[in-house]
Design an enzyme around this catalytic site. Structure first.
Site, short mmCIF file in Angstrom:
data_model
loop_
_atom_site.label_atom_id
_atom_site.label_comp_id
_atom_site.label_asym_id
_atom_site.label_seq_id
_atom_site.Cartn_x
_atom_site.Cartn_y
_atom_site.Cartn_z
N SER A 44 0.80 -1.22 0.00
CA SER A 44 0.00 0.00 0.00
C SER A 44 0.84 1.27 0.00
O SER A 44 0.39 2.32 -0.48
CB SER A 44 -0.94 0.00 1.22
N HIS A 247 -0.97 5.57 6.92
CA HIS A 247 -0.37 5.64 5.60
C HIS A 247 -0.08 7.11 5.28
O HIS A 247 -0.72 8.00 5.82
CB HIS A 247 -1.31 5.07 4.52
#
Length: 266
Positions: A44, A247
């Site tokens: 990711s 993230h």
């Protein structure tokens, strides 16, 4: 002295000089642009989770990921983007290597964090006790130093086999947190500290295995310094990001990861 031979010699000398000047001053054909066949592999942190602007038919691949931004800025000859949110090393080997070939000139990858279970560890530390967090982080550190090296070696070797002429660039993960006071609802400073220490272990292991594979390792930590969760200008999303939690946000990819990649690609 005979003037006619002297004149002929002088004329020949002038002609030689003129020819040399013409070779210098008249431009030759333009140099062809370098061929860049770029493949972006990984998890990711490569696909761009956290940045938004996703292609919903894919594994949350974003046009704002560092890979997409680099490809757009460098007029690549070809760009393949199989990186996928949630990927582990086995997924890279089994599902992402299709675009690689002997004509591939550059490969980037972030991988290993999911193998070590950092997603579940972050969730546990955010909502669990200090002791549970410490135990889970210690387990992850042990995995990173004992099991992960072999998985990384196998991944890099598989990439080399499929793309023998490519430059392999391995990007690490940033430290996710600033450790100062961050409000009463934030993860404790001690939890954030041990999670950052786990990121340091992961960076050390990844750097060593990348070097052993002859790859270029890019340490993302300096590029994100001062912009973790709890910073005044964070480039990492907190738990409020749900699936995007922990993230990089769009700024993290543009101002953190993209300069990190640029630092080794010129």
């Amino acid at each position: 002295m005979h003037l006619r031979p002297l004149a002929r010699a002088l004329a020949a000398s002038v002609a030689t000089v003129a020819t040399a000047l013409a070779a210098v001053l008249v431009p030759g054909p333009a140099q062809a642009a370098a061929t860049i066949n770029y493949v972006a592999l990984g998890d990711s942190y490569s696909s761009g989770v956290g940045a938004g602007s996703y292609d919903l038919s894919t594994c949350l691949r974003s046009s704002k990921s560092y890979a997409s931004l680099w490809a757009a800025a460098n007029a690549v000859t070809s760009f393949s983007f199989p990186a996928c949110g949630g990927a582990v090393t086995a997924d890279v080997i089994n599902e992402q290597l299709g675009p690689l070939s002997s004509s591939t000139t550059m490969v980037t990858i972030t991988i290993g964090g999911n193998d070590a279970g950092f997603s579940s560890i972050l969730e546990n530390c955010r909502f669990g006790s200090e002791s549970d967090c410490t135990n889970r982080v210690n387990q992850a550190k042990t995995f990173a130093t004992t099991e992960l090296p072999g998985r990384l070696d196998a991944t890099y070797a598989a990439i080399r086999t499929r793309a023998p002429n490519a430059r392999l660039i391995v990007l690490g993960y940033p430290r996710l947190f600033e450790t100062g006071w961050c409000g009463v609802l934030a993860m404790s400073s001690s939890k954030r500290t041990i999670l950052n220490e786990a990121a340091d272990v992961l960076a050390s292991v990844t750097a060593a295995r990348a070097a052993a594979a002859g790859a270029t390792f890019v340490d993302a930590r300096p590029f994100f310094a001062g912009h973790g969760v709890c910073a005044s200008s964070p480039w990492i999303k907190d738990v409020t990001g749900l699936i995007e939690a922990y993230h990089p946000n769009a700024d993290g990819y543009r101002y953190g990861y993209l300069p990190a990649l640029n630092s080794v690609t010129g």
